[in-house]
Motif scaffolding. Sequence first.
Motif, PDB file in Angstrom:
ATOM      1  N   SER A 152      17.308  21.333   5.218  1.00 43.02           N
ATOM      2  CA  SER A 152      15.927  21.692   4.873  1.00 43.02           C
ATOM      3  C   SER A 152      15.091  20.525   4.347  1.00 43.02           C
ATOM      4  O   SER A 152      13.922  20.708   4.038  1.00 43.02           O
ATOM      5  CB  SER A 152      15.931  22.810   3.816  1.00 43.02           C
ATOM      6  N   PHE A 153      15.651  19.326   4.255  1.00 45.40           N
ATOM      7  CA  PHE A 153      14.915  18.213   3.645  1.00 45.40           C
ATOM      8  C   PHE A 153      13.736  17.780   4.512  1.00 45.40           C
ATOM      9  O   PHE A 153      13.862  17.605   5.724  1.00 45.40           O
ATOM     10  CB  PHE A 153      15.837  17.017   3.420  1.00 45.40           C
ATOM     11  N   GLU A 154      12.602  17.612   3.877  1.00 38.26           N
ATOM     12  CA  GLU A 154      11.417  17.076   4.539  1.00 38.26           C
ATOM     13  C   GLU A 154      10.741  16.086   3.597  1.00 38.26           C
ATOM     14  O   GLU A 154      10.526  16.387   2.427  1.00 38.26           O
ATOM     15  CB  GLU A 154      10.417  18.191   4.902  1.00 38.26           C
ATOM     16  N   THR A 156       0.854  -1.191   0.000  1.00 38.63           N
ATOM     17  CA  THR A 156       0.000   0.000   0.000  1.00 38.63           C
ATOM     18  C   THR A 156       0.886   1.235   0.000  1.00 38.63           C
ATOM     19  O   THR A 156       1.567   1.507   0.991  1.00 38.63           O
ATOM     20  CB  THR A 156      -0.919   0.019   1.227  1.00 38.63           C
ATOM     21  N   ASP A 157       0.918   1.939  -1.095  1.00 37.89           N
ATOM     22  CA  ASP A 157       1.766   3.121  -1.247  1.00 37.89           C
ATOM     23  C   ASP A 157       0.892   4.247  -1.771  1.00 37.89           C
ATOM     24  O   ASP A 157       0.267   4.120  -2.826  1.00 37.89           O
ATOM     25  CB  ASP A 157       2.908   2.808  -2.219  1.00 37.89           C
ATOM     26  N   HIS A 158       0.824   5.338  -1.026  1.00 36.06           N
ATOM     27  CA  HIS A 158      -0.001   6.473  -1.419  1.00 36.06           C
ATOM     28  C   HIS A 158       0.807   7.593  -2.078  1.00 36.06           C
ATOM     29  O   HIS A 158       0.270   8.648  -2.345  1.00 36.06           O
ATOM     30  CB  HIS A 158      -0.723   7.038  -0.193  1.00 36.06           C
ATOM     31  N   GLY A 159       2.099   7.357  -2.289  1.00 35.65           N
ATOM     32  CA  GLY A 159       2.945   8.428  -2.799  1.00 35.65           C
ATOM     33  C   GLY A 159       3.421   9.315  -1.671  1.00 35.65           C
ATOM     34  O   GLY A 159       2.990   9.212  -0.523  1.00 35.65           O
ATOM     35  N   CYS A 160       4.336  10.214  -1.983  1.00 35.12           N
ATOM     36  CA  CYS A 160       4.866  11.110  -0.951  1.00 35.12           C
ATOM     37  C   CYS A 160       5.379  12.382  -1.600  1.00 35.12           C
ATOM     38  O   CYS A 160       5.389  12.532  -2.827  1.00 35.12           O
ATOM     39  CB  CYS A 160       5.978  10.427  -0.146  1.00 35.12           C
ATOM     40  N   ARG A 161       5.828  13.278  -0.756  1.00 34.66           N
ATOM     41  CA  ARG A 161       6.368  14.566  -1.197  1.00 34.66           C
ATOM     42  C   ARG A 161       7.712  14.782  -0.531  1.00 34.66           C
ATOM     43  O   ARG A 161       7.882  14.507   0.657  1.00 34.66           O
ATOM     44  CB  ARG A 161       5.406  15.690  -0.804  1.00 34.66           C
ATOM     45  N   ILE A 162       8.701  15.263  -1.270  1.00 36.89           N
ATOM     46  CA  ILE A 162       9.983  15.652  -0.697  1.00 36.89           C
ATOM     47  C   ILE A 162      10.228  17.114  -1.022  1.00 36.89           C
ATOM     48  O   ILE A 162      10.013  17.550  -2.161  1.00 36.89           O
ATOM     49  CB  ILE A 162      11.143  14.762  -1.209  1.00 36.89           C
ATOM     50  N   THR A 163      10.617  17.886  -0.017  1.00 40.02           N
ATOM     51  CA  THR A 163      10.903  19.306  -0.209  1.00 40.02           C
ATOM     52  C   THR A 163      12.298  19.606   0.308  1.00 40.02           C
ATOM     53  O   THR A 163      12.779  18.968   1.240  1.00 40.02           O
ATOM     54  CB  THR A 163       9.888  20.198   0.530  1.00 40.02           C
ATOM     55  N   PHE A 164      12.958  20.573  -0.311  1.00 40.49           N
ATOM     56  CA  PHE A 164      14.267  21.040   0.157  1.00 40.49           C
ATOM     57  C   PHE A 164      14.496  22.449  -0.362  1.00 40.49           C
ATOM     58  O   PHE A 164      13.846  22.900  -1.316  1.00 40.49           O
ATOM     59  CB  PHE A 164      15.401  20.103  -0.288  1.00 40.49           C
ATOM     60  N   GLY A 165      15.395  23.154   0.286  1.00 38.77           N
ATOM     61  CA  GLY A 165      15.683  24.541  -0.075  1.00 38.77           C
ATOM     62  C   GLY A 165      16.884  24.652  -0.989  1.00 38.77           C
ATOM     63  O   GLY A 165      17.845  23.898  -0.884  1.00 38.77           O
TER      64      GLY A 165
END
Length: 735
Positions: free
Chosen positions: A606-608, A298-307
């Motif tokens: 800044s990685f999330e 079960t994989d709903h996808g994800c988001r990665i953010t960085f500056g």
Amino acid sequence: MATNIPDEAIGIHNEMVDDLSTNISDPEFQKLKRLFGEDSLTGIDMGNIKSVQELFACLVDKVFIFYGDYEQLMPKLEQVKPRLCNIVQDHAKVIRRILNADLFAPAEMTIMMHRTVYETWEGSSAAFVDCKIDPVPNRIVWKRDKTTPLRKKVLNDNHKYYYSPASPTLVIRDPNKTMDEARYQCWAEAKGKIADGDIVHLHVAVPELKEITQTSEIEQSSEDQTTPVIASSSRQLAQSNQSTAQEPETAERTQESENESSRHTGSKRSNTLLQNRKRTLSGSSSEDHLGGKRVTLTDHGCRITFGVTNEIDITRLETENDIIDGFEGATGGKGRVNAVRLMSKCIQVCIYILAAKHPSDPSSIHLAEEFKHYLLDGGTIQLSDESQTVLQIDETSIQITPHSLPKDEQSSRRMAGEFKLKCLQSGTTQLSDKSQTVIQLYDSSFEITPYNSPLDAVPELNEGKETLGIDEQFSENLTPPAIASGNGQLAQSTSEEHIGGKRVILTDQGCRILFDVTNEIDITRQETENDIIDGFEKATGEQGRVNEVRLVSKCIQVCLDISAAKHPSDPSSIHLAEEFKHYLLDGGTIQLSDESRTVLQTDNSSFEITPYNSSMNGSPCVYVSHGHFTASVGKPVIIQTYVTSSPALEAISIQWYKEDDGDIIPVEIDNKRYYGGCDECPTLIIRETTISDQGRYRCSAINTNGVGWSDTLALSVLLDKSESKVVKVNKDSLP
């Protein structure tokens, strides 16, 4: 930090740190910090540490020093201020007495290394530096270096390096000769006692490939064919998916992936294609029947953010495409990026303040200081937009700079010399000197730089010496507006008045104040500048003293939406995001296709990573990299696992389970065959896989809000009958 050091000993240590703080000047502290920056502190550490107390807390955390053990500290203090060594020695004696004078009692805690030289080779899935500690410690740290003493901490990152108090053996994924061949040492602490293991050497051989019949090391699963040793990286998985299409279903998935990835290649990809690729937020539940049993991921996808800290054109379509290319090159996840969004995350506000016109008027520097302290004391600036946005100020970013233009080239060079010395004394990293100087500080402290200092007090620049780095593009954006003087020069404001029969002259050339705003605002909105002027005038009580406000985008936030896996053997979205994060943290780059071939400068702090199916009740979320793993008998397998939880509700118990004939049996982490599987390192590592390891596994994580479970994954173990890779390796170099 979990420790059993007596409170009395910790109190003496803190008292010592306070004494050092009292007896060290700021230039001496900056020199001490730079000395530690040569071997134990990272650039991020250098920026965050602003006091002696913070420096020592960081050094203890990195095990460069410990309570009562300051051996590596003394040479650096000797270089800075020798008499500080006496303070350390006096307190260390007291701490040792509290700890029964013997911190390294081998009878109480023993670190046993199985050999002095460990050997592995590039291309192996994992290297093991065996270690056993008796009794089980509260905390361990591995250190390494090319030469002694060993000063670099091996970060237990649950990605490349794995170890824990329960299984202290150091496991290194995908060993690399350049990076991993070194000397290693284990340090441990238990019940107030600390010990160091023997220094051992890891040798990484580079095998000579004599003959290779093209057989993928990692392939899609097939019931009638030997498949991977270990799904060790998504890049390998993607490459093998493209090179081996031996069953119709696999070929169909590979072709579909290639079709999707083709949408992102080329220089004319459009936003329409990106927007039309729908992210399945409701969940992507992929199924496969392996060994007669259903495996669901079960994989709903994800988001990665960085500056990104350098200036880039966020309106340029190719910038998004370049970032997608960088992601796919780093992870092998072709066609897995749904969309890329670029947002201005940090705005620098620059307020230019006019000079005083009368001796009784407050000077520009005074107004800047008043405004600074208004903000530091909790004062706010509210915009007049629909949301009535209140600016979120980064208090560490405020800088006040008086204006003064050098009259000729010689004075400019002499002024630059003064600023260079200031930089070297205060930890400044950049100096930009055109018509005026821009200062960037390591410690992000408040800095008031007197540009109009007396020139006769300024030392000359050393001829032939390399000057500090200049951020030309950034300094041009902050060049002050011209104040009419008739000749294009910045006019001085020299006000004169006769008071009590004597002449009073106030020479004020104006100044500027800079600070960062961390929430998102519209920098193209004219009223935003007016709102900031209103806030300044409210804080200082002075009307009409702001000459200009400039808003500069200082940091861009990059946001990638990663789609869910479509098949249990595909890497999960969380795994791809983690792979991409570590690629950038390890020095990987993303280069744009613009004229300047810009390389993005990422902010490593800044990685999330945000899963789209995060738990709503605060219980942990557990993710595995794949739904199906396959290994050959006798080979290691790394079941990469990630646990996310609220920072305030960290997971406190990790446990792996194996399904055996309908029974759920806990996996015992014995530091012999099974490693990891704990709070510090949730990934499960099986050293020498046997047929008995085949089956279905799940991982659980517990915090105070409840229990989180991973999907059930399948491990297939196959007899190693179809090895077609022939490798010529010196037998003496093999472990």
